[in-house]
Design an enzyme around this catalytic site. Structure first.
Site, PDB file in Angstrom:
ATOM      1  CG  ASP A   1      -7.403  -2.542   1.678  1.00  0.00           C
ATOM      2  OD1 ASP A   1      -7.781  -1.666   0.867  1.00  0.00           O
ATOM      3  OD2 ASP A   1      -6.633  -2.303   2.616  1.00  0.00           O
TER       4      ASP A   1
ATOM      5  CB  THR B   1      -4.472   3.581   8.976  1.00  0.00           C
ATOM      6  OG1 THR B   1      -3.562   2.675   8.340  1.00  0.00           O
ATOM      7  CG2 THR B   1      -3.675   4.757   9.513  1.00  0.00           C
TER       8      THR B   1
ATOM      9  CG  ASP C   1      -3.128  -2.578   4.239  1.00  0.00           C
ATOM     10  OD1 ASP C   1      -2.327  -1.796   4.806  1.00  0.00           O
ATOM     11  OD2 ASP C   1      -4.318  -2.290   4.058  1.00  0.00           O
TER      12      ASP C   1
ATOM     13  CD  GLU D   1      -2.805   1.365   2.326  1.00  0.00           C
ATOM     14  OE1 GLU D   1      -2.855   0.475   3.205  1.00  0.00           O
ATOM     15  OE2 GLU D   1      -3.656   2.268   2.207  1.00  0.00           O
TER      16      GLU D   1
ATOM     17  CB  ILE E   1      -1.509  -0.510   9.583  1.00  0.00           C
ATOM     18  CG1 ILE E   1      -0.152  -0.656  10.292  1.00  0.00           C
ATOM     19  CG2 ILE E   1      -2.617  -0.314  10.629  1.00  0.00           C
ATOM     20  CD1 ILE E   1       0.233   0.528  11.161  1.00  0.00           C
ATOM     21  CG  ASP E   2      -7.171  -3.495   6.222  1.00  0.00           C
ATOM     22  OD1 ASP E   2      -8.081  -4.302   6.458  1.00  0.00           O
ATOM     23  OD2 ASP E   2      -7.303  -2.516   5.460  1.00  0.00           O
TER      24      ASP E   2
END
Lengths: 301, 289
Positions: free
Chosen positions: B229, B94, B89, B71, B91-92
Site C-alpha cells: 500500500d 477495493t 497492490d 497483495e 487495486i488500492d
C-alpha cells in the site's frame, strides 16, 4: 394567457434556469481555478477551522450580480452575505455557496465545489454543484432526473442501477467532522463515527467504511451517484445542501433528518441524512438503523 | 542499480499501470461478487486478482531475477528481501472500487535494500499518475513537479489538514488507538485537542501518500496497511521532500514492512509537527514487526 405568477414556474422554465446556473457555475469555476489560495491568506470566521478567503467573497459577488441581473424578482441567500437569522421566503430564491470545501480549497485539495440552487416555497427545485478541480458537474431539475457531466463532456444519468443495501454493514458512509469541536454535538458526532465502524460483536454497525471528503455539497452528489450509500450530517447550512438535496432526490435518493424521527426535514434545518437510491423499504430500514444508533442523542443547533 | 535501468523500470511500470487501469475502469464489480478476506469489510474482487496476475506475469518475464511481493499472492510471514523486489497492490481502495467511488489506485513500487527506489501510483478513474525515481524528483502526470505549490511553513497541527483511515480492524487495541486519537486530533484546544483544520478519509493509502507528496494533505497517519500500500507512495513522498516516520511515537526510521506510517509533507517545521503529532496519540499500535 399564461399567468405571470413568479412562483408557478413550468418545467421548461426551471430547465432554463438550470442551464443558466450551469453557465454561472462554470464561470465561478474559472475564478476558483485562477485563484492562488493559501492557508495563510485565509481568515477565520467562528474559529480556526471555519475559514473564508477573498475568492469565496469575489465568487459570491460575481454570482450575485449574474443572478440578480437575470432574475431580478427572485430572492438571494448566499453564505458570504448571510445575516444571522435570515430565513428563506416562499418566493423563488437562489441559494448559493461560492466554495463548499473552503479548507480543501486553501490547502489545494481538489474536492471543493460551487453550489447553486433554486428553492420555491422553501423546497429545492433546481440544483447545480460544480467541482472545477475534477471537472465534475452535477445537476438536477425537479421532475427531470439528475445528471453527472464529466470534464470530457460525457453525461451520466444518476440513480439508474441502484445496488441493493440491506443494512449498514453493506454501506459506505460519509460523515464530516465540522468545525464545532467541543460540546454535546461534538460528542454525538465522534461517538457515531466510531459506532458506524465498530465490530458488531462490540455493539457497532460495522459499515464498509467511513469517508470524510470535506464538502457537504459533494457528499450529497456522491450519494446521488451511488458512490456513497449514506451521508449523515448536522451543523452545515442551507447553502451547503440545497443543490445537493434536489440532485439526490432526482437520483432516487431519500433525504431525512439527521435526528431521529423526522422524515420531512426542512432544507434550512441544518440536520440532514441522505440515502442512496434503492427500494424505499431498504432506504427506510437504513434510516431506522442509523436513528436507532443515536439512542437518546440528537444534534441541537 | 544504474539510473538508466531505474528509468526503464519506471517507464515499464507506468505502461503496466495504464494497462491495469483499463481493466479496472471497465470492470463492473459488485459487493455481491466481492469476496472478503479477514472479515466482512476486508474486500477483494476478481479484478484485484486478475490485475495482479497480469502485472506479476509481465514483471517476471522482463525482470526474472527480481522478487515480487503482491497483495493477492502474499504468503503471511514472508519478509522483504534486500534484493530488488517489485511490491504491488493491484487495486488500492477495493472498497471504493466496489462502490464506484473514484478514489482507487494501482500501486507499483520497486524496493532495493528494503528502500523504495521507484514508485508509480495511478488512479485510472481520474487519470492521475504520480511517479518518482530515487534522486530524480516526483511528478504528477509526468509533468508537474511535486509538491504542486510552494509549501507554506507548518507551525502548529491546528493549521493542518490531516488524513487518516479507519481500516478493516474494527475491534481491539489498534482500532481504539485510532478512534480515540482522531477525536483528540480534531478536538478543541481547550480540551487538550490539536484542533486540526480537518480530518479527511478517502480510502486509498497510496493516493493519500501522493496527496501528502503533492502538499494538499499535510499529514497522513496510518497503521495496519501493508508494504504494497505504501512502497510506491513512499518513493514519491520522499522525492517530493516529504518524510515518513513511525505511526507510533519515537521512531524516526520506520521499516517499509512495519505497517505503521506517519507521513508529513515538504515544508518548514516537519520535525516539530511530528513531535506535536506524536504527543496526541492515545496509546500505541501493536501491529507490525
Amino acid at each position: 394567457m399564461k399567468p405571470k405568477l413568479v412562483d408557478n414556474l413550468s418545467i421548461p422554465e426551471l430547465k432554463k434556469i438550470c442551464n443558466f446556473l450551469k453557465g454561472v457555475a462554470k464561470a465561478a469555476g474559472k475564478m476558483i481555478l485562477a485563484a492562488d489560495p493559501s492557508v495563510d491568506g485565509s481568515e477565520e470566521k467562528n474559529n480556526t477551522s471555519d475559514r473564508v478567503t477573498a475568492t469565496d467573497k469575489a465568487v459570491e459577488a460575481m454570482i450575485h450580480a449574474e443572478l440578480t441581473a437575470n432574475y431580478p424578482d427572485f430572492d438571494f441567500l448566499g453564505e458570504e452575505s448571510f445575516k444571522a437569522g435570515q430565513k428563506l421566503s416562499k418566493k423563488p430564491t437562489f441559494v448559493v455557496d461560492p466554495i463548499d470545501g473552503t479548507l480543501n480549497f486553501c490547502h489545494g485539495f481538489p474536492n471543493a465545489a460551487v453550489s447553486l440552487a433554486l428553492t420555491i416555497r422553501r423546497k429545492p427545485v433546481v440544483g447545480v454543484v460544480y467541482n472545477p478541480f475534477r471537472g465534475d458537474l452535477f445537476y438536477a431539475t425537479q421532475g427531470c432526473g439528475a445528471v453527472l457531466q464529466k470534464a470530457d463532456g460525457s453525461k451520466k444519468k444518476l440513480g439508474l442501477n441502484p445496488r441493493p443495501i440491506s443494512s449498514l454493514n453493506d454501506c459506505l458512509v460519509a460523515v464530516e467532522w465540522g468545525n464545532q469541536r467541543t460540546g454535546p454535538n461534538w460528542q454525538l458526532r465522534t461517538r457515531m463515527a466510531m459506532d458506524f465502524m465498530t465490530a458488531k460483536k462490540d455493539g457497532g454497525r460495522m459499515c464498509h467504511s467511513l469517508r470524510s471528503s470535506g464538502s457537504a455539497a459533494l457528499d450529497f452528489c456522491y450519494v446521488a451517484a451511488g458512490w456513497i450509500d449514506v451521508f449523515w450530517e448536522g451543523g452545515c447550512w442551507v447553502w451547503d445542501v440545497a443543490a445537493g438535496w434536489i440532485i439526490l432526490l432526482e437520483a432516487g435518493g431519500l433525504v431525512v433528518s439527521a435526528n431521529p424521527g423526522d422524515w420531512e426535514p426542512g432544507v434550512e434545518g441544518r440536520l440532514y441524512m441522505g440515502i442512496a437510491a434503492a427500494e424505499r423499504q431498504q432506504q427506510e430500514s437504513i434510516v431506522e438503523e442509523v436513528w436507532a444508533m443515536m439512542g437518546e442523542g440528537k444534534f441541537v443547533f | 542499480m544504474e539510473l538508466d535501468e531505474l528509468r526503464e523500470i519506471h517507464d515499464f511500470l507506468i505502461t503496466l499501470a495504464k494497462r491495469a487501469g483499463e481493466t479496472i475502469t471497465s470492470a463492473k464489480p459488485s459487493t455481491g461478487a466481492a469476496g472478503s478476506k479477514k472479515n466482512s469489510v476486508d474486500l477483494v474482487t476478481e479484478t484485484d486478482q486478475a490485475v495482479e496476475k497480469a502485472i506479476s506475469t509481465s514483471l517476471k518475464e522482463k525482470y526474472p531475477s527480481f522478487s515480487f511481493m503482491g497483495e493477492e499472492t502474499y504468503e503471511p510471514g514472508t519478509r522483504l528481501p534486500p534484493s530488488p523486489t517489485f511490491i504491488v497492490d493491484p487495486i488500492d481502495g477495493t472498497t471504493n472500487f466496489v462502490h464506484g467511488y473514484p478514489y482507487v489506485s494501482i500501486s507499483l513500487g520497486l524496493a532495493v535494500n528494503l528502500q523504495p527506489v521507484v514508485g508509480v501510483v495511478y488512479n485510472p478513474f481520474t487519470r492521475t499518475l504520480y511517479s518518482a525515481i530515487a534522486g530524480q524528483g516526483a511528478f504528477m502526470n509526468q509533468s508537474e513537479r511535486l509538491p504542486l505549490r510552494e509549501p507554506e511553513p507548518m507551525h502548529d497541527l491546528g493549521e493542518l489538514q490531516v488524513c487518516v483511515e479507519w481500516g478493516s480492524d474494527r475491534s481491539g487495541n489498534d482500532f481504539h488507538v485510532k478512534a480515540h486519537t482522531f477525536r483528540r486530533l480534531a478536538g478543541s484546544k481547550e480540551e487538550g485537542g490539536a484542533m486540526v483544520h480537518s480530518l479527511r478519509s478517502f480510502g486509498s493509502a497510496a493516493l493519500n501518500l501522493c496527496g501528502v507528496a503533492s502538499g494538499n494533505l499535510d499529514v497522513y497517519w496510518e497503521a495496519g496497511c501493508w508494504a504494497w500500500d505504501v512502497c510506491a507512495g513512499m518513493a514519491i513522498l520522499k522525492e517530493a521532500g516529504g518524510i515518513m516516520v513511525d505511526a507510533n511515537p519515537g521512531n524516526w526510521d520506520p521499516s517499509l514492512e512495519g505497517r505503521r506510517y506517519l507521513a508529513v509533507r515538504n515544508g518548514e517545521g516537519q520535525k516539530e509537527i511530528v513531535e506535536q503529532f506524536w504527543s496526541h496519540i492515545q496509546g500505541r499500535f501493536e501491529v507490525g514487526v
